[in-house]
Motif scaffolding. Structure first.
Motif, PDB file in Angstrom:
ATOM      1  N   MET A   1     -21.182  45.257  12.099  1.00 16.32           N
ATOM      2  CA  MET A   1     -21.295  44.092  13.770  1.00 16.32           C
ATOM      3  C   MET A   1     -21.976  44.828  14.501  1.00 16.32           C
ATOM      4  SD  MET A   1     -19.806  41.446  12.793  1.00 16.32           S
ATOM      5  CE  MET A   1     -19.032  40.697  14.305  1.00 16.32           C
ATOM      6  N   GLU A   2     -22.217  46.459  14.789  1.00 15.47           N
ATOM      7  CA  GLU A   2     -22.268  47.003  16.231  1.00 15.47           C
ATOM      8  C   GLU A   2     -23.836  47.451  15.941  1.00 15.47           C
ATOM      9  OE1 GLU A   2     -17.896  47.779  18.266  1.00 15.47           O
ATOM     10  OE2 GLU A   2     -18.855  49.608  17.386  1.00 15.47           O
ATOM     11  N   THR A   3     -24.015  48.101  14.594  1.00 17.44           N
ATOM     12  CA  THR A   3     -25.022  48.499  13.937  1.00 17.44           C
ATOM     13  C   THR A   3     -26.469  47.191  13.899  1.00 17.44           C
ATOM     14  OG1 THR A   3     -24.602  49.380  12.587  1.00 17.44           O
ATOM     15  CG2 THR A   3     -24.456  50.819  14.711  1.00 17.44           C
ATOM     16  N   ARG A   4     -25.338  45.815  13.482  1.00 10.28           N
ATOM     17  CA  ARG A   4     -26.857  45.794  12.252  1.00 10.28           C
ATOM     18  C   ARG A   4     -26.707  43.972  12.866  1.00 10.28           C
ATOM     19  NH1 ARG A   4     -26.885  46.623   6.647  1.00 10.28           N
ATOM     20  NH2 ARG A   4     -28.465  45.498   6.416  1.00 10.28           N
ATOM     21  N   LEU A   5     -25.302  43.470  13.022  1.00 14.06           N
ATOM     22  CA  LEU A   5     -25.375  41.895  13.372  1.00 14.06           C
ATOM     23  C   LEU A   5     -25.517  41.563  14.679  1.00 14.06           C
ATOM     24  CD1 LEU A   5     -24.443  39.295  12.559  1.00 14.06           C
ATOM     25  CD2 LEU A   5     -22.603  39.478  13.433  1.00 14.06           C
ATOM     26  N   PHE A   6     -25.296  42.773  15.593  1.00 14.83           N
ATOM     27  CA  PHE A   6     -25.161  42.134  17.119  1.00 14.83           C
ATOM     28  C   PHE A   6     -26.529  42.626  17.711  1.00 14.83           C
ATOM     29  CE2 PHE A   6     -20.189  43.709  18.112  1.00 14.83           C
ATOM     30  CZ  PHE A   6     -20.082  41.564  17.415  1.00 14.83           C
ATOM     31  N   PRO A   7     -27.236  43.590  17.442  1.00 14.80           N
ATOM     32  CA  PRO A   7     -28.393  44.071  17.678  1.00 14.80           C
ATOM     33  C   PRO A   7     -29.535  43.023  16.999  1.00 14.80           C
ATOM     34  CG  PRO A   7     -27.486  46.768  17.139  1.00 14.80           C
ATOM     35  CD  PRO A   7     -26.568  45.241  16.398  1.00 14.80           C
ATOM     36  N   GLY A   8     -29.047  42.644  15.484  1.00 13.64           N
ATOM     37  CA  GLY A   8     -30.693  41.656  15.214  1.00 13.64           C
ATOM     38  C   GLY A   8     -29.925  40.429  15.896  1.00 13.64           C
ATOM     39  N   LEU A   9     -29.174  39.988  16.179  1.00 12.74           N
ATOM     40  CA  LEU A   9     -29.442  38.970  17.162  1.00 12.74           C
ATOM     41  C   LEU A   9     -29.106  38.972  18.842  1.00 12.74           C
ATOM     42  CD1 LEU A   9     -25.921  37.211  15.718  1.00 12.74           C
ATOM     43  CD2 LEU A   9     -27.755  36.381  15.375  1.00 12.74           C
ATOM     44  N   GLY A  10     -29.691  40.292  19.105  1.00 14.50           N
ATOM     45  CA  GLY A  10     -29.744  40.340  20.269  1.00 14.50           C
ATOM     46  C   GLY A  10     -28.583  40.455  21.466  1.00 14.50           C
ATOM     47  N   LEU A  11     -27.845  40.427  21.274  1.00 12.81           N
ATOM     48  CA  LEU A  11     -26.661  41.050  21.978  1.00 12.81           C
ATOM     49  C   LEU A  11     -26.227  42.066  22.380  1.00 12.81           C
ATOM     50  CD1 LEU A  11     -24.616  38.306  19.345  1.00 12.81           C
ATOM     51  CD2 LEU A  11     -25.944  37.960  21.372  1.00 12.81           C
ATOM     52  N   ALA A  12     -26.334  42.415  23.610  1.00 14.28           N
ATOM     53  CA  ALA A  12     -26.779  43.569  24.137  1.00 14.28           C
ATOM     54  C   ALA A  12     -25.046  44.165  24.488  1.00 14.28           C
ATOM     55  CB  ALA A  12     -27.636  44.185  25.210  1.00 14.28           C
TER      56      ALA A  12
ATOM     57  N   GLY B   1     -20.923  47.638   1.426  1.00  8.58           N
ATOM     58  CA  GLY B   1     -21.025  49.341   0.954  1.00  8.58           C
ATOM     59  C   GLY B   1     -20.915  49.846   2.726  1.00  8.58           C
ATOM     60  N   GLY B   2     -20.359  49.032   3.976  1.00 10.31           N
ATOM     61  CA  GLY B   2     -19.775  49.578   5.103  1.00 10.31           C
ATOM     62  C   GLY B   2     -18.851  49.188   6.101  1.00 10.31           C
ATOM     63  N   ASP B   3     -18.538  50.064   6.623  1.00 13.86           N
ATOM     64  CA  ASP B   3     -17.345  49.948   7.745  1.00 13.86           C
ATOM     65  C   ASP B   3     -17.252  48.612   8.865  1.00 13.86           C
ATOM     66  OD1 ASP B   3     -14.309  50.978   9.570  1.00 13.86           O
ATOM     67  OD2 ASP B   3     -16.275  50.368  10.891  1.00 13.86           O
ATOM     68  N   PHE B   4     -16.908  47.735   8.752  1.00 10.07           N
ATOM     69  CA  PHE B   4     -16.600  46.182   9.596  1.00 10.07           C
ATOM     70  C   PHE B   4     -17.174  46.496  10.387  1.00 10.07           C
ATOM     71  CE2 PHE B   4     -15.383  42.861  12.094  1.00 10.07           C
ATOM     72  CZ  PHE B   4     -15.675  41.172  11.509  1.00 10.07           C
ATOM     73  N   ALA B   5     -16.307  47.209  11.589  1.00 13.51           N
ATOM     74  CA  ALA B   5     -17.640  47.578  13.621  1.00 13.51           C
ATOM     75  C   ALA B   5     -18.345  47.834  13.383  1.00 13.51           C
ATOM     76  CB  ALA B   5     -15.630  48.524  14.292  1.00 13.51           C
TER      77      ALA B   5
ATOM     78  N   ALA C   1     -18.147  35.745  10.241  1.00 11.80           N
ATOM     79  CA  ALA C   1     -18.913  34.005   9.911  1.00 11.80           C
ATOM     80  C   ALA C   1     -20.260  34.873   9.293  1.00 11.80           C
ATOM     81  CB  ALA C   1     -18.764  32.909  10.057  1.00 11.80           C
ATOM     82  N   THR C   2     -21.078  34.744  10.840  1.00 12.46           N
ATOM     83  CA  THR C   2     -22.795  35.351  10.448  1.00 12.46           C
ATOM     84  C   THR C   2     -22.941  36.126   9.460  1.00 12.46           C
ATOM     85  OG1 THR C   2     -22.605  34.028  12.397  1.00 12.46           O
ATOM     86  CG2 THR C   2     -24.663  35.292  12.077  1.00 12.46           C
ATOM     87  N   LEU C   3     -22.065  37.828   9.696  1.00  8.51           N
ATOM     88  CA  LEU C   3     -22.392  38.669   9.056  1.00  8.51           C
ATOM     89  C   LEU C   3     -21.901  38.320   7.061  1.00  8.51           C
ATOM     90  CD1 LEU C   3     -22.547  42.152   9.054  1.00  8.51           C
ATOM     91  CD2 LEU C   3     -20.469  42.249   8.999  1.00  8.51           C
ATOM     92  N   ALA C   4     -20.794  37.874   7.178  1.00  4.72           N
ATOM     93  CA  ALA C   4     -20.861  37.261   5.670  1.00  4.72           C
ATOM     94  C   ALA C   4     -21.865  36.445   5.050  1.00  4.72           C
ATOM     95  CB  ALA C   4     -19.677  36.293   5.524  1.00  4.72           C
ATOM     96  N   ALA C   5     -22.668  35.346   5.748  1.00  4.83           N
ATOM     97  CA  ALA C   5     -23.682  34.264   5.294  1.00  4.83           C
ATOM     98  C   ALA C   5     -24.705  35.616   5.281  1.00  4.83           C
ATOM     99  CB  ALA C   5     -24.186  33.600   7.038  1.00  4.83           C
ATOM    100  N   TYR C   6     -25.579  36.737   6.123  1.00  3.36           N
ATOM    101  CA  TYR C   6     -26.087  37.530   5.914  1.00  3.36           C
ATOM    102  C   TYR C   6     -25.908  38.116   4.931  1.00  3.36           C
ATOM    103  CZ  TYR C   6     -29.071  41.377   7.528  1.00  3.36           C
ATOM    104  OH  TYR C   6     -29.351  42.362   7.766  1.00  3.36           O
ATOM    105  N   ALA C   7     -25.013  38.588   4.893  1.00  2.00           N
ATOM    106  CA  ALA C   7     -24.193  39.488   3.201  1.00  2.00           C
ATOM    107  C   ALA C   7     -25.284  39.038   2.082  1.00  2.00           C
ATOM    108  CB  ALA C   7     -23.116  39.969   3.817  1.00  2.00           C
TER     109      ALA C   7
END
Length: 388
Positions: A196-207, A189-193, A93-99
């Protein structure tokens, strides 16, 4: 509250502290509440291991119990990776809200705008918001057994017929939320995984959060334990990544909670708007308000009310839903919560922004949700008592 790593260190302080200062230490009281609430669950439900993370006014602590791997006797640590099951939906849901914040989609869009094979189906009359709030009109909890690949998934969605008008009925559904995530990825325009792994998680500081656990992190990945007590991990399925595919640590998940509790100015503006957007309520079912991913309840609330909002009838049966028009940000103190399970893992996350308190529980057995709720409620009450 000081930052603490392993529960053993906290318990050592609890047992060895002396004098009035030690007795009045808030962390000591919270550690004792966590011990009382969670230690008995290991024996009662034969839970191999679990991690509990708490936060209060910007200070967090992680408490760990038991084993991530019984065969190799690996203990749970603050960075052990657990399957978080449907708590993954809050990140989808956070990725969708980000989009949406980036202008890539509107929640009013039909999924067929981004997934052309769905054009001409009943889903043309369903919005992304309907998918994200389980109000599309009767999408089931799981795909039928014959839906095992992308082609079969598209055929299923093309043949699906709603049992209720969109927005009028809530039926919790992995296909609904999964399609919501798939449409989001297509809009970006991308693959879901990858997103999540290259944009959302790093953006949230989830290492230490992944859809696909890399080889370098496999030593951190716990084994789950199912009904036959054999070690198990989640199997691949259609739209599994979008609906229940995140593997994360207690340390990462409490950081995600803190993104909702603290000044979100540390986040990039679109991601800040995304985190804030997942707290907006879109429909009401009984006392519960459905946001994007999160389920919202007025706070304070009794254990009985929290249990009722997470009862099997709410999770498995169609319930009347009333669309909130316009959508509503929480008014007054509100508890955000979400459960999650896979065959070998169980999770629960809850937080109260007005109190700046939150809790994450990750376990490598899917023990009963009422027990998860009861333990979390007890610790949240202790955190609320310590809140300034």
């Amino acid at each position: 509250m000081r930052k603490v790593g392993l529960f053993a260190l906290v318990l050592s302080g609890l047992l060895c502290g002396s004098g009035p200062a030690a007795a009045e230490d808030p962390l000591t009281r919270i550690a004792a509440a966590v011990e009382r609430a969670y230690r008995p669950l290991l024996k009662e439900y034969d839970v191999p291991g679990l991690a509990v993370a708490v936060t209060r006014s910007g200070h967090s602590a992680v408490f760990t119990f038991g084993l991530a791997d019984r065969e190799r006797q690996r203990p749970v640590t603050r960075d052990t990776l657990f399957e978080i099951g449907s708590v993954s939906k809050t990140l989808t849901a956070t990725l969708a809200a980000y989009a949406q914040a980036l202008g890539r989609l509107s929640l009013a869009d039909a999924p067929s705008r981004f997934l052309p094979p769905l054009r001409g189906s009943a889903l043309d009359r369903v919005s992304l918001l309907d998918l994200g709030t389980y109000t599309a009109g009767g999408l089931p909890l799981q795909f039928p057994g014959g839906v095992t690949d992308a082609a079969a998934m598209i055929a299923y969605f093309r043949e699906w017929r709603p049992s209720a008008p969109p927005g009028t009925q809530r039926l919790y559904s992995n296909p609904s939320l999964g399609l919501f995530g798939a449409a989001t990825a297509a809009a970006m325009g991308g693959d879901f995984a990858d997103l999540m792994e290259t944009r959302l998680f790093p953006g949230l500081g989830l290492a230490h959060s992944f859809i696909r656990v890399p080889a370098s992190e496999m030593e951190r990945y716990a084994w789950g334990y199912g009904r036959n007590d054999r070690p198990i991990r989640v199997s691949r399925g259609v739209l599994d990544a979008e609906a229940y595919g995140v593997k994360s640590s207690a340390a990462d998940m409490i950081r995600f909670v803190e993104a909702h509790l603290l000044d979100p100015g540390r986040l990039d503006p679109p991601l800040r708007r995304a985190v804030e957007g997942t707290g907006v309520g879109y429909s009401r079912t009984g006392e519960m308000v459905q946001a994007l991913g999160w389920e919202l309840l007025p706070y304070p609330l009794t254990l009985e009310r929290l249990q009722a909002a997470n009862a099997d009838s709410v999770r498995f049966e169609a319930q009347p839903a009333a669309r909130l028009d316009p959508p509503q940000a929480p008014k007054g103190a509100t508890l955000f919560n979400k459960t999650g399970s896979t065959n070998g893992f169980g999770a629960y996350v809850a937080f109260v922004p007005a109190k700046r308190i939150g809790l994450v529980m990750l376990a490598n057995r899917a023990f009963p949700i009422p027990a998860r709720i009861a333990a979390a409620h007890a610790v949240l009450e202790a955190l609320a008592d310590e809140a300034p």
